[in-house]
Scaffold this active site. Structure first.
Site, short mmCIF file in Angstrom:
data_model
loop_
_atom_site.label_atom_id
_atom_site.label_comp_id
_atom_site.label_asym_id
_atom_site.label_seq_id
_atom_site.Cartn_x
_atom_site.Cartn_y
_atom_site.Cartn_z
N GLY A 260 37.51 17.81 -2.72
CA GLY A 260 37.15 19.12 -2.07
C GLY A 260 37.75 20.29 -2.92
O GLY A 260 37.84 21.41 -2.38
N GLY A 304 35.28 15.26 -6.98
CA GLY A 304 33.77 15.18 -7.68
C GLY A 304 33.67 16.42 -8.61
O GLY A 304 33.83 16.55 -9.47
N ARG A 346 22.04 24.91 -4.75
CA ARG A 346 23.34 25.64 -4.25
C ARG A 346 23.15 27.08 -3.92
O ARG A 346 23.65 27.75 -2.73
CB ARG A 346 24.59 25.46 -5.14
CG ARG A 346 24.64 23.72 -5.26
CD ARG A 346 26.05 23.66 -5.99
NE ARG A 346 27.29 23.64 -4.85
CZ ARG A 346 27.96 24.85 -5.00
NH1 ARG A 346 27.69 25.68 -5.90
NH2 ARG A 346 28.78 25.19 -4.16
N TYR A 350 23.86 27.48 0.24
CA TYR A 350 25.18 27.92 0.30
C TYR A 350 25.46 29.27 0.04
O TYR A 350 26.64 29.85 0.43
CB TYR A 350 26.14 27.06 -0.20
CG TYR A 350 25.76 25.50 -0.06
CD1 TYR A 350 25.91 24.89 0.90
CD2 TYR A 350 25.63 24.85 -1.41
CE1 TYR A 350 25.55 23.56 1.01
CE2 TYR A 350 25.68 23.31 -1.26
CZ TYR A 350 25.39 22.81 -0.02
OH TYR A 350 25.39 21.39 -0.10
N CYS A 377 7.57 28.46 -5.78
CA CYS A 377 6.73 29.44 -4.94
C CYS A 377 7.55 29.80 -3.62
O CYS A 377 7.29 29.33 -2.69
CB CYS A 377 5.56 28.88 -4.59
SG CYS A 377 4.27 28.85 -5.82
N1 LLP Z 1 34.97 12.73 -0.62
C1 LLP Z 1 34.18 12.65 0.52
C2 LLP Z 1 34.26 11.71 1.79
C3 LLP Z 1 32.96 13.77 0.50
O1 LLP Z 1 32.41 13.64 1.69
C4 LLP Z 1 33.00 14.54 -0.81
C5 LLP Z 1 31.80 15.38 -0.69
C6 LLP Z 1 33.91 14.45 -1.73
C7 LLP Z 1 34.96 13.21 -1.83
C8 LLP Z 1 33.92 15.16 -3.13
O2 LLP Z 1 34.04 16.39 -2.72
P1 LLP Z 1 34.30 17.63 -3.94
O3 LLP Z 1 35.67 17.18 -4.63
O4 LLP Z 1 33.19 17.14 -4.86
O5 LLP Z 1 34.20 18.87 -3.38
N2 LLP Z 1 26.77 19.75 -1.79
C9 LLP Z 1 27.81 20.54 -1.60
C10 LLP Z 1 29.01 19.74 -1.52
C11 LLP Z 1 28.90 18.58 -0.54
C12 LLP Z 1 30.30 17.49 -0.70
C13 LLP Z 1 29.89 16.36 0.18
N3 LLP Z 1 31.08 15.49 0.13
C14 LLP Z 1 27.82 21.69 -2.66
O6 LLP Z 1 26.96 21.75 -3.56
O7 LLP Z 1 28.89 22.34 -2.76
#
Ligand code: LLP
Length: 456
Positions: A260, A304, A346, A350, A377
């Site tokens: 996150g 991530g 995104r 969002y 479209c």
């Molecule tokens: N661990 C779990 C259990 C998760 O659900 C997520 C992301 C991560 C790690 C990795 O989070 P990161 O470090 O990448 O923020 N589609 C959205 C983000 C959704 C995240 C879902 N879970 C966006 O484009 O901002």
């Protein structure tokens, strides 16, 4: 603390603009000119800076190694994964968080060591669970009572004992978009600590002989910039570990505090760096463990976005432009590129903001109020709602949007039957195709013309 080396550059470290000004210039990424990349691989194109990816991964790993004797770094595959990326992660000796059978199969195709895979998801199917157990993933993160039963009974039928974590919701409100905030009470993920369901889930797991409960997990949300949320969550989970010790007379050895960590999409934002967040969280974890008389568990994180997000730039070609007169008499230039919400949902989903740069030349024309839009479209198909761009931008120009590595290609769709773009990696002047561009024929191949079948 050991010196860290998380790149301080806003975007991928190896973006270079010739004759750079505020609009951009002739772009090359890791020595590969943007126009040559497009000539070779077509447009739009995701370009991943490999050295930048390695630097960022190593910086998170170093931050963890400097603070915790026992730790693991899992890369969150949902942000972006392909066989090549899984091979890099294997080489970098980090773990992989997958949340579907599909992501798991990518890891297995890369011969990623399965003991270093963690399997997430709030509704894993029986087939996915079977695949995970059979391929001997290191840990399955359980998300509901149904799933405790399901994983336990599948493990039993396979005559195995599966290592598991429980995903807990610590009741933390974080400042991010509500769709990507995950640790408050009213959410689909995990077992609530406050309601007592976390404690019931622990009791249940401890009674399942085919499950080996070895830790707890939480993920408070995504694109978070304040350290406080991570600290509060860690504290609440450590209290759970302490009550476990009291109740069962032994310790749960592992604690995963999720991902996150926020990144910058525009120069106005500042990423949360590993050297800031990890020591701050570590300090609390260590002092809380001491206070509650438990050993510091093995700590894992799952970034991530903070790894792959900044590494990648999307290059588009401008197809059309038009000037619109607004109610206040001013003009807005619409710049339409050859992709849009199908390769980056995104902004539409969002309200996410991005930066864009002219990538094939430099321009000293006047700045005009502009909007970068896609080719779909839908009027909400906007990539950048408000940006100053040179008034001489024209069809054939290339436009680069940085920081598109996370949740761009991985959330891409085929809306309007648009094939999803290719992904290349670049390093020291060479480019390597790692995901080919889809073709219209790929999409057409899904159409079938079967005789109707009567169903009972
Ligand atoms: N661990 C779990 C259990 C998760 O659900 C997520 C992301 C991560 C790690 C990795 O989070 P990161 O470090 O990448 O923020 N589609 C959205 C983000 C959704 C995240 C879902 N879970 C966006 O484009 O901002």
């Amino acid at each position: 603390m050991a010196a860290n080396n998380y790149p301080t550059s806003l975007f991928s470290s190896n973006l270079k603009f010739e004759n750079e000004n505020k609009f951009g210039g002739k772009l090359s990424i890791a020595g590969c000119p943007a126009d040559s990349l497009i000539k070779e691989f077509g447009s739009p194109l995701f370009v991943i800076d490999q050295d930048d990816f390695y630097l960022r991964t190593k910086a998170w790993k170093l931050a963890m190694d400097s603070e915790f004797e026992k730790n693991n770094l899992y890369y969150a595959a949902k942000s972006f994964i392909s066989v090549e990326i899984a091979k890099w992660l294997k080489e970098l000796n980090v773990g992989l968080d997958v949340c579907s059978g599909g992501e798991l199969l990518v890891a297995l195709a890369a011969k990623f060591p399965s003991e270093n895979i963690e399997f997430h998801g709030n509704n894993k199917s029986e087939a996915e669970i079977k695949l995970a157990i059979e391929s001997e993933v290191g840990v399955i993160v359980l998300d509901s009572f149904d799933e405790i039963n399901r994983v336990s009974s599948i493990a039993k039928s396979l005559n195995k004992t599966q290592k598991v974590y429980l995903r807990l919701t610590p009741g933390v409100e974080v400042h991010t978009h509500e769709f990507i905030s995950t640790a408050h009470e009213d959410v689909k993920f995990g077992f609530s600590i406050a309601s007592g369901s976390a404690s019931d889930a622990i009791d249940k797991c401890m009674n399942e002989s085919n499950l080996e409960l070895s830790g707890i997990h939480c993920h408070i949300g995504s694109q978070i910039f304040e350290v406080e949320g991570f600290i509060t969550a860690a504290k609440r989970l450590i209290e759970v570990l302490a009550s476990f010790k009291k109740k069962f007379g032994k310790e749960l050895a592992e604690l995963n505090i999720g991902g996150g960590y926020g990144i910058a999409y525009t120069p106005k934002e500042v990423a949360i760096s590993p050297e800031l967040v990890i020591p701050a969280v570590a300090k609390i974890i260590k002092s809380e463990c001491q206070r509650l008389n438990i050993s510091v568990p093995k700590i894992s994180i799952e970034p991530g976005r903070a790894i792959v997000g900044p590494t990648t730039t999307t290059i588009y070609e401008v197809g059309t432009t038009k000037d619109v007169t607004l109610d206040d008499g001013s003009t807005r230039k619409y710049i339409s590129v050859d992709g849009g919400m199908s390769d980056n949902i995104r902004p539409a989903l969002y309200g996410a903001t991005y930066s864009a740069f002219l990538a094939n030349r430099s321009s000293i024309a006047n700045a005009v109020k502009s909007r970068v839009v896609g080719k779909h479209c839908e009027s909400g198909d906007i990539l950048i709602s408000n940006i100053e761009f040179p008034e001489d931008v024209k069809p054939g120009d290339l436009l680069a949007i940085p920081a598109t590595g996370a949740y761009g290609r991985s959330m891409a769709s085929n809306y309007n039957h648009i094939p999803r773009p290719a992904v290349v990696t670049v390093q020291k002047g060479s480019a390597k195709l790692i995901l080919r561009r889809e073709t219209e024929q790929d999409l057409l191949n899904l159409d079938v013309d079967q005789a109707p079948r009567r169903l009972s």
